[in-house]
Scaffold this motif. Structure first.
Motif, PDB file in Angstrom:
ATOM      1  N   GLY A   1       6.773  27.763 -17.766  1.00  0.00           N
ATOM      2  CA  GLY A   1       7.637  28.924 -17.784  1.00  0.00           C
ATOM      3  C   GLY A   1       6.986  30.188 -17.267  1.00  0.00           C
ATOM      4  N   GLN A   2       5.684  30.150 -16.996  1.00  0.00           N
ATOM      5  CA  GLN A   2       4.981  31.342 -16.522  1.00  0.00           C
ATOM      6  C   GLN A   2       4.419  31.166 -15.111  1.00  0.00           C
ATOM      7  N   ILE A   3       4.954  30.209 -14.380  1.00  0.00           N
ATOM      8  CA  ILE A   3       4.541  29.970 -12.999  1.00  0.00           C
ATOM      9  C   ILE A   3       5.597  30.556 -12.073  1.00  0.00           C
ATOM     10  N   ALA A   4       5.162  31.180 -10.988  1.00  0.00           N
ATOM     11  CA  ALA A   4       6.093  31.797 -10.049  1.00  0.00           C
ATOM     12  C   ALA A   4       7.097  30.755  -9.539  1.00  0.00           C
ATOM     13  N   PRO A   5       8.403  31.064  -9.517  1.00  0.00           N
ATOM     14  CA  PRO A   5       9.411  30.097  -9.057  1.00  0.00           C
ATOM     15  C   PRO A   5       9.146  29.562  -7.661  1.00  0.00           C
ATOM     16  N   GLU A   6       8.596  30.423  -6.768  1.00  0.00           N
ATOM     17  CA  GLU A   6       8.359  29.942  -5.415  1.00  0.00           C
ATOM     18  C   GLU A   6       7.278  28.860  -5.377  1.00  0.00           C
ATOM     19  N   VAL A   7       6.341  28.897  -6.329  1.00  0.00           N
ATOM     20  CA  VAL A   7       5.317  27.852  -6.408  1.00  0.00           C
ATOM     21  C   VAL A   7       5.960  26.527  -6.818  1.00  0.00           C
ATOM     22  N   ILE A   8       6.838  26.568  -7.808  1.00  0.00           N
ATOM     23  CA  ILE A   8       7.544  25.365  -8.250  1.00  0.00           C
ATOM     24  C   ILE A   8       8.386  24.795  -7.109  1.00  0.00           C
ATOM     25  N   ASP A   9       9.147  25.660  -6.424  1.00  0.00           N
ATOM     26  CA  ASP A   9       9.994  25.195  -5.327  1.00  0.00           C
ATOM     27  C   ASP A   9       9.160  24.587  -4.200  1.00  0.00           C
ATOM     28  N   ARG A  10       8.030  25.227  -3.891  1.00  0.00           N
ATOM     29  CA  ARG A  10       7.174  24.710  -2.833  1.00  0.00           C
ATOM     30  C   ARG A  10       6.656  23.319  -3.194  1.00  0.00           C
ATOM     31  N   LEU A  11       6.286  23.132  -4.455  1.00  0.00           N
ATOM     32  CA  LEU A  11       5.792  21.827  -4.907  1.00  0.00           C
ATOM     33  C   LEU A  11       6.870  20.758  -4.776  1.00  0.00           C
ATOM     34  N   VAL A  12       8.088  21.078  -5.204  1.00  0.00           N
ATOM     35  CA  VAL A  12       9.174  20.102  -5.156  1.00  0.00           C
ATOM     36  C   VAL A  12       9.540  19.751  -3.719  1.00  0.00           C
ATOM     37  N   TRP A  13       9.600  20.752  -2.825  1.00  0.00           N
ATOM     38  CA  TRP A  13       9.958  20.491  -1.435  1.00  0.00           C
ATOM     39  C   TRP A  13       8.877  19.706  -0.705  1.00  0.00           C
ATOM     40  N   LEU A  14       7.636  19.825  -1.140  1.00  0.00           N
ATOM     41  CA  LEU A  14       6.579  18.988  -0.572  1.00  0.00           C
ATOM     42  C   LEU A  14       6.647  17.564  -1.113  1.00  0.00           C
ATOM     43  N   TYR A  15       6.983  17.446  -2.376  1.00  0.00           N
ATOM     44  CA  TYR A  15       6.966  16.148  -3.058  1.00  0.00           C
ATOM     45  C   TYR A  15       8.062  15.215  -2.549  1.00  0.00           C
ATOM     46  N   MET A  16       9.294  15.697  -2.443  1.00  0.00           N
ATOM     47  CA  MET A  16      10.427  14.816  -2.123  1.00  0.00           C
ATOM     48  C   MET A  16      10.298  14.118  -0.773  1.00  0.00           C
ATOM     49  N   PRO A  17      10.058  14.819   0.332  1.00  0.00           N
ATOM     50  CA  PRO A  17       9.948  14.101   1.606  1.00  0.00           C
ATOM     51  C   PRO A  17       8.738  13.179   1.678  1.00  0.00           C
ATOM     52  N   THR A  18       7.671  13.527   0.974  1.00  0.00           N
ATOM     53  CA  THR A  18       6.496  12.646   0.967  1.00  0.00           C
ATOM     54  C   THR A  18       6.840  11.293   0.366  1.00  0.00           C
ATOM     55  N   ILE A  19       7.509  11.310  -0.777  1.00  0.00           N
ATOM     56  CA  ILE A  19       7.938  10.065  -1.417  1.00  0.00           C
ATOM     57  C   ILE A  19       8.886   9.289  -0.506  1.00  0.00           C
ATOM     58  N   ALA A  20       9.876   9.956   0.050  1.00  0.00           N
ATOM     59  CA  ALA A  20      10.889   9.283   0.867  1.00  0.00           C
ATOM     60  C   ALA A  20      10.273   8.646   2.108  1.00  0.00           C
ATOM     61  N   ILE A  21       9.364   9.341   2.767  1.00  0.00           N
ATOM     62  CA  ILE A  21       8.740   8.814   3.994  1.00  0.00           C
ATOM     63  C   ILE A  21       7.886   7.586   3.685  1.00  0.00           C
ATOM     64  N   LEU A  22       7.125   7.632   2.588  1.00  0.00           N
ATOM     65  CA  LEU A  22       6.300   6.475   2.217  1.00  0.00           C
ATOM     66  C   LEU A  22       7.157   5.236   1.996  1.00  0.00           C
ATOM     67  N   TRP A  23       8.252   5.381   1.258  1.00  0.00           N
ATOM     68  CA  TRP A  23       9.130   4.244   0.992  1.00  0.00           C
ATOM     69  C   TRP A  23       9.794   3.743   2.271  1.00  0.00           C
ATOM     70  N   ALA A  24      10.242   4.657   3.128  1.00  0.00           N
ATOM     71  CA  ALA A  24      10.947   4.253   4.346  1.00  0.00           C
ATOM     72  C   ALA A  24      10.046   3.428   5.267  1.00  0.00           C
ATOM     73  N   ILE A  25       8.817   3.888   5.468  1.00  0.00           N
ATOM     74  CA  ILE A  25       7.893   3.132   6.326  1.00  0.00           C
ATOM     75  C   ILE A  25       7.558   1.785   5.688  1.00  0.00           C
ATOM     76  N   ALA A  26       7.417   1.759   4.363  1.00  0.00           N
ATOM     77  CA  ALA A  26       7.126   0.500   3.660  1.00  0.00           C
ATOM     78  C   ALA A  26       8.218  -0.530   3.908  1.00  0.00           C
ATOM     79  N   ILE A  27       9.474  -0.107   3.848  1.00  0.00           N
ATOM     80  CA  ILE A  27      10.595  -1.031   4.050  1.00  0.00           C
ATOM     81  C   ILE A  27      10.586  -1.602   5.470  1.00  0.00           C
ATOM     82  N   VAL A  28      10.233  -0.782   6.444  1.00  0.00           N
ATOM     83  CA  VAL A  28      10.142  -1.263   7.824  1.00  0.00           C
ATOM     84  C   VAL A  28       9.105  -2.384   7.939  1.00  0.00           C
TER      85      VAL A  28
ATOM     86  N   VAL B   1       0.833  -1.200   0.000  1.00  0.00           N
ATOM     87  CA  VAL B   1       0.000   0.000   0.000  1.00  0.00           C
ATOM     88  C   VAL B   1       0.867   1.249   0.000  1.00  0.00           C
ATOM     89  N   LEU B   2       1.889   1.271   0.844  1.00  0.00           N
ATOM     90  CA  LEU B   2       2.766   2.444   0.918  1.00  0.00           C
ATOM     91  C   LEU B   2       3.618   2.579  -0.335  1.00  0.00           C
TER      92      LEU B   2
END
Length: 507
Positions: free
Chosen positions: A434-461, A263-264
């Protein structure tokens, strides 16, 4: 002699599978792969950016369909475990699924025009729910054939490898068609990914592919399916009795570890797939052709896994390979985005070196992810005999129903997570690259990366709690055979008794 006794006594035939049977069995996953990728990767961007439906509405509808799917899956699996027919216990469902699966695929990418967002919510919910039930009407029984086609520890890994390979090919075919053929830029739609006509055509092609793949698998495995013994005749049971029996079957520690991992893991994979088009279009600002080239990483990864997974499992065991592959895969898969956020990755121009580097990282990630999934699918097949030793029931359909639920998380929880991340980052509808504010892109990426990593880490446990290795599986097969022989001899002597389930330590 042993093969004939196995068929008579209710255990799988010992004869090795022919390569043709493995091939046709695997080809059936073209249908599941095509639908999973289409629903998981392209529904959100189609309805959100092309149709203009808010991401929260789309993801909520798909999540609601997932809940209904989760309820129906164990019921379908349990029914297929107990069906008696001249075609076998699995194949009637497989044949019945072909047409409704194809129809729902077409309907999902050809919604009514001019409907309100509220009306489209109910449309997406209805079609996604029916589509999930239809594909599972095929996927559950066909996957449950795995332990019935072979009892061999390594041959099951080979079966799941072919199945996973063709699942990847099905997904690759969808991506290739979209980005190289269907999503053509036009004066009205200069960004090809936002051209609605391409998605409408995808619905037609996907319907044909899923229909053909389901029939190929059903016809190709029909002869072997008839060799599998019929389930024993049983007295009519109430719904409550069936429900308690299903709960008893699923109360298996090793299986529950696999379920939690799956599931994770599949939720993370679904989030990865749903966000891939967004990241490629808005973060890396790639052309449709480059997006299409990146889609080929999947088939190369599947080809590598086709040879790597069985050999690694024979040498190190399925659980060890699954854990290591999962850890390496997620680490390397997130590396390009992490380096980008630190200002250490390649610029978006020129596009060629960027695409080549992204392709290399995606191929490595895909190889490890595929290997991990192949291992866990084969491990579910090994749970079947372990459960039979305890309960005396062959419940492959019930177990693989939960496996199908894991895969459903790809386009359920994954799309829901993507919708939440887009909403939290303030990502606009019908956005122009190319017409989206850079801070919106950065916010999306910083939310995305730890979410993926946490899901995989708990799955492995969770996966660390699985305990069935080669020696235990072979012992389970021996106990099942002995039990079946005694039952048969008792039946011939007119004695209705059977061996009680053997109680083993929790797996």
């Amino acid at each position: 002699m042993l093969e004939r006794e196995n068929a008579a006594f209710g255990v799988p035939p010992a004869a090795p599978l022919r390569a043709r049977t493995k091939l046709l069995f695997g080809m059936g996953s073209l249908a599941e792969g095509a639908q999973t990728v289409a629903f998981g990767s392209y529904l959100l961007i189609f309805y959100n950016q092309v149709m203009g439906v808010p991401a929260g509405i789309v993801s909520a509808a798909l999540m609601a369909s997932l809940v209904i799917d989760a309820i129906s899956n164990p019921i379908l699996g349990h029914v297929s475990d107990n069906l008696r027919s001249r075609w076998g216990r699995r194949h009637p469902f497989m044949y019945a699924a072909a047409l409704p699966t194809a129809l729902c695929f077409w309907l999902m990418f050809n919604p009514p025009q001019g409907w309100s967002n509220d009306a489209l919510f109910w449309y997406i919910l209805a079609v996604a729910t029916l589509g999930r039930i239809a594909i599972n009407l095929y996927e559950l029984p066909s996957a449950a054939l795995t332990p019935e086609l072979s009892e061999d520890y390594d041959e099951r890994t080979s079966l799941m490898t072919w199945r996973y390979f063709f699942g990847y090919v099905g997904g690759l075919g969808i991506a290739t068609l979209l980005f190289f053929v269907l999503l053509r830029p036009t004066p009205q739609y200069p960004v090809g990914q936002l051209n609605p006509e391409g998605y409408h055509q995808l619905g037609i092609i996907g319907a044909v592919v899923t229909f053909a793949a389901i029939l190929i698998c059903a016809v190709g495995t029909q002869a072997r399916g008839r060799m599998v013994p019929q389930p024993p005749a049983r007295e009519r049971q109430s719904f409550g009795q069936h429900f308690r029996e299903m709960l008893g079957t699923l109360n298996h520690r090793g299986f529950q570890a696999l379920l939690a991992f799956g599931v994770l893991k599949f939720s993370a994979a679904g989030l990865y797939a749903s966000m891939a088009v967004y990241l490629g279009t808005y973060v890396w600002q790639l052309s449709p052709r480059s997006m299409g080239l990146l889609a080929f990483d999947g088939v190369i990864a599947a080809l590598i896994a086709l040879f790597l997974a069985p050999r690694a499992a024979r040498r190190f065991g399925k659980r060890a390979v699954a854990v290591v592959a999962a850890a390496l895969g997620v680490s390397l898969g997130l590396m390009p985005l992490f380096l980008r956020q630190l200002g250490l990755f390649l610029p978006i121009e020129p596009e060629g070196p960027l695409v080549a580097t992204l392709f290399a990282f995606a191929t490595i990630f895909g190889t490890f992810s595929a290997t991990s999934q192949i291992m866990t699918s084969a491990m579910i097949a090994d749970v079947v005999e372990d459960s039979m030793v305890r309960t005396g029931r062959h419940a492959a359909g019930t177990f693989f129903a939960a496996n199908a639920f894991m895969k459903t998380c790809t386009s359920g929880f994954g799309v829901l997570g993507a919708g939440l991340l887009l909403s939290l980052s303030g990502f606009p509808e019908k956005a122009i690259p190319g017409q989206i504010a850079p801070e919106v892109i950065d916010r999306l990426v910083w939310l995305y990366m730890p979410t993926i990593a946490i899901l995989w880490a708990i799955a492995i446990v969770f996966l660390s709690f699985y305990r069935i290795d080669r020696a235990r599986h072979e012992e389970n097969v021996r106990r099942v055979r002995e039990s079946a022989v005694v039952e048969d001899l008792s039946a011939r002597a007119g004695e209705p008794t059977r061996l009680p389930p053997t109680v083993l330590p929790s797996s």
